[in-house]
Motif scaffolding. Structure first.
Motif, PDB file in Angstrom:
ATOM      1  N   MET A 328       0.829  -1.263  -0.075  1.00  0.00           N
ATOM      2  CA  MET A 328       0.067   0.010   0.008  1.00  0.00           C
ATOM      3  C   MET A 328       0.740   1.348   0.005  1.00  0.00           C
ATOM      4  N   GLN A 329       1.881   1.246   0.753  1.00  0.00           N
ATOM      5  CA  GLN A 329       2.705   2.493   0.853  1.00  0.00           C
ATOM      6  C   GLN A 329       3.439   2.636  -0.458  1.00  0.00           C
ATOM      7  N   GLN A 330       3.677   1.429  -1.244  1.00  0.00           N
ATOM      8  CA  GLN A 330       4.394   1.730  -2.431  1.00  0.00           C
ATOM      9  C   GLN A 330       3.577   2.393  -3.325  1.00  0.00           C
ATOM     10  N   VAL A 331       2.333   1.904  -3.672  1.00  0.00           N
ATOM     11  CA  VAL A 331       1.216   2.164  -4.452  1.00  0.00           C
ATOM     12  C   VAL A 331       0.864   3.953  -3.827  1.00  0.00           C
ATOM     13  N   ASN A 332       0.650   4.159  -2.927  1.00  0.00           N
ATOM     14  CA  ASN A 332       0.381   5.389  -2.365  1.00  0.00           C
ATOM     15  C   ASN A 332       1.652   6.553  -2.747  1.00  0.00           C
ATOM     16  N   GLY A 333       2.675   5.853  -2.530  1.00  0.00           N
ATOM     17  CA  GLY A 333       3.715   6.723  -2.907  1.00  0.00           C
ATOM     18  C   GLY A 333       4.052   7.150  -4.515  1.00  0.00           C
ATOM     19  N   VAL A 334       3.718   6.289  -5.227  1.00  0.00           N
ATOM     20  CA  VAL A 334       3.742   6.597  -6.750  1.00  0.00           C
ATOM     21  C   VAL A 334       2.737   7.540  -7.102  1.00  0.00           C
TER      22      VAL A 334
END
Length: 445
Positions: A328-334
C-alpha cells in the motif's frame, strides 16, 4: 483561526480519525461471522464447501462495488460514497441478525461485501486527502492498519458475545449497529465534495480497473504481494477457526475466533511498528515470513499441534502486516507524484485484485476439503502459497534491477542535467526535477 479559506488543522485531523473509525467499524462487521461459521454449519446443516462459498460471496460482492464506487468517489467526492457504505453495513447486519437459513447468510454476506467494497478505495483515498501533514506514508499505514484492526476485533467481538451471552446469532449484530452511530456522525462532518469531476454528471458503470502506464510496474509488484498475503489470511479467517474447535474438541467460539483475531492483531501491530520501513524491504520480509508461516502450518497439521498452530498464526500475521502495508505504501507513494487525480480508481484496482486473492483460494480450499479432506487441503494450499511467495520475490528482485539499470542510464545521459528532465539519485530513485522530496522516493521501495 482559519486563514486562506482552509479549515483549521484540528478539523482535518478529526476528519482523518473519523474516516479511520468508519473503516474499522465496517471491517469489524464484515469479519464478525468468522468464529460463527462452525455454529452456523451445525445449525443450518451446510457442507464445508458451502461454508467457504458463504465466506467468498463477500469478496464476490465486494469487487463490483470497488469497480463502481472507487472511481465514482473521484468524481463526486468521498462523503456520499462512504454514506452508502454505511447503509450497506446496516443492511448486512440486519440480514445476518435475522438469518434462519443459508440463503439469509448469503444475502447478509453479500451486503457486507458491498459495504466494504464501497468504503475501501474511497476510505483509503479520504485518509490520504485528510492526513493533516500530507504524509502519504502515514495515510497508507492508516488504511492498511484500519483494515487489520477491524479484521482482528470482529472475530473476538462476535465470538465473545455469542459464547457468553444469549441470542448468539443476533446480539453481536445488534451491538454492531450501535457502533455505526458515531460513524454516521463522522461521515456527516466530512466536506461535501472533494471530487475531481465537479460540474459534470458522473457516469456509474462497471469497468476493468485501469492503472496509468507510469505506475504499472510498481503497482503490479505491490498488488501481487498484497494479494498473496490476503490469500493466506483468508485461510485463517474461513477455515482455521472451525479446524481449531474440531482439533481441541471444544465448542468455545472464542477459541476459534482467537486464531483469526491473532493473525490480524499481529498484522496491525506490525504495521504500526514499522511504518518507516522502506516499502520494498517490507514486502520482501513479509513474503519470507508468510512462506515460513505456511511451512510451520504444514508441521502443525502433521503433528496436530495447537501451540504450533498459534505460532504460525502469529508469524503469518506479522508477514501479512509487512507485505500488505509495504504494498500500500508503494502504491500511495507513486500516486502522490504520478497520478493523484485517479487515486480512487487505482486503489479500487488494488483492492479488487487483493480481495480476489482473498476469495478465490478460500473457495478452492473448501472444494479440496470436501474432495480430499482437511489434511490434504492444508498441505496443498500451504505449498501453493510458499511457491507464490518465492515467485513474487524473484519478480521483485528483477524489477529492482531493471529500475536501477534504467536510473543509471538516465543519470549518465547528457539530458540528465537539463531543466525539466528526469533526475536520478545514486539510490535509483527517478523523479521529475522540482517535484519535491516525496517524489524522489524509490517507487519500488
Amino acid at each position: 483561526m482559519t486563514t486562506g479559506g482552509h479549515k483549521p488543522n484540528r478539523w482535518i485531523r478529526r476528519h482523518f480519525h473519523g474516516v479511520g473509525y468508519i473503516l474499522i467499524v465496517l471491517l469489524v462487521g464484515a469479519n464478525m461471522p468468522s468464529p460463527l461459521y462452525g455454529a452456523y454449519r451445525e445449525a443450518f446443516g451446510f457442507s464445508p464447501v458451502m461454508q467457504t462459498v458463504i465466506f467468498a460471496v463477500y469478496a464476490a460482492a465486494l469487487v463490483p462495488a470497488l469497480l463502481v464506487f472507487g472511481p465514482l468517489s473521484d468524481a463526486i467526492g468521498r462523503r456520499p460514497v462512504l454514506s452508502l457504505a454505511l447503509l450497506f453495513g446496516v443492511l448486512g447486519a440486519t440480514l445476518m441478525a435475522c438469518a434462519d437459513s443459508t440463503s439469509w447468510l448469503m444475502a447478509g454476506r453479500i451486503a457486507q461485501g458491498l459495504s466494504v467494497g464501497t468504503c475501501s478505495a474511497a476510505g483509503a483515498a479520504a485518509l490520504a486527502e485528510h492526513e493533516p501533514d500530507g504524509d502519504h506514508t502515514k495515510a497508507a499505514t492508516a488504511a492498511t492498519a484500519t483494515t487489520a484492526v477491524g479484521a482482528a476485533l470482529g472475530p473476538l467481538f462476535a465470538g465473545a458475545l455469542a459464547q457468553y451471552l444469549p441470542h448468539g446469532f443476533v446480539l453481536p449484530y445488534l451491538v454492531f449497529l450501535c457502533t455505526l452511530v458515531p460513524a454516521l456522525v463522522a461521515v456527516a462532518l466530512l466536506p461535501a465534495s472533494r471530487g475531481h469531476g465537479r460540474g459534470t454528471r458522473p457516469k456509474i458503470r462497471i469497468s476493468l480497473p485501469r492503472v496509468p502506464h507510469t505506475i504499472r510496474a510498481p503497482f503490479t509488484i505491490a498488488v501481487s504481494t498484497s494479494a498473496v498475503s490476503w490469500a493466506v489470511v483468508g485461510l485463517f479467517q474461513a477455515v482455521v477457526p472451525s479446524w481449531i474447535t474440531e482439533m481441541t474438541g471444544t465448542g468455545n467460539l472464542v477459541v476459534g475466533g482467537s486464531a483469526a483475531a491473532l493473525t490480524m492483531v499481529c498484522s496491525a501491530a506490525t504495521q504500526l511498528s514499522v511504518r518507516r520501513l522502506p516499502p520494498r524491504l517490507g514486502q520482501r520480509l513479509g513474503l519470507v515470513l508468510l512462506a515460513v508461516g505456511m511451512l510451520i502450518l504444514l508441521l502443525a497439521n502433521l503433528l496436530h499441534s495447537l501451540p504450533l498452530l498459534f505460532v504460525t498464526t502469529a508469524v503469518t500475521g506479522v508477514g501479512h502486516g509487512l507485505a500488505f502495508s509495504g504494498g500500500m505504501q508503494q502504491v500511495n507513494g507513486v500516486l502522490v507524484t504520478e497520478a493523484p487525480e485517479v487515486r480512487g480508481s487505482v486503489l479500487a484496482a488494488l483492492y479488487t485484485i487483493v480481495y480476489a486473492g482473498l476469495g478465490v483460494p478460500v473457495i478452492a480450499v473448501g472444494l479440496l476439503i470436501t474432495l480430499q479432506g482437511m489434511d490434504a487441503a492444508v498441505v496443498e494450499f500451504s505449498l501453493a502459497a510458499v511457491a507464490a511467495c518465492v515467485v513474487i520475490m524473484i519478480a521483485q528482485r528483477r524489477a529492482a534491477r531493471r529500475t536501477l539499470s534504467a536510473s543509471r542510464v538516465i543519470a549518465g545521459s547528457p539530458m540528465a542535467d537539463r531543466p525539466g528532465t528526469v533526475a536520478a539519485s545514486s539510490a535509483g530513485d527517478i523523479a521529475p526535477q522540482g517535484a519535491g522530496p516525496d517524489a524522489r522516493r524509490d517507487p519500488i521501495g
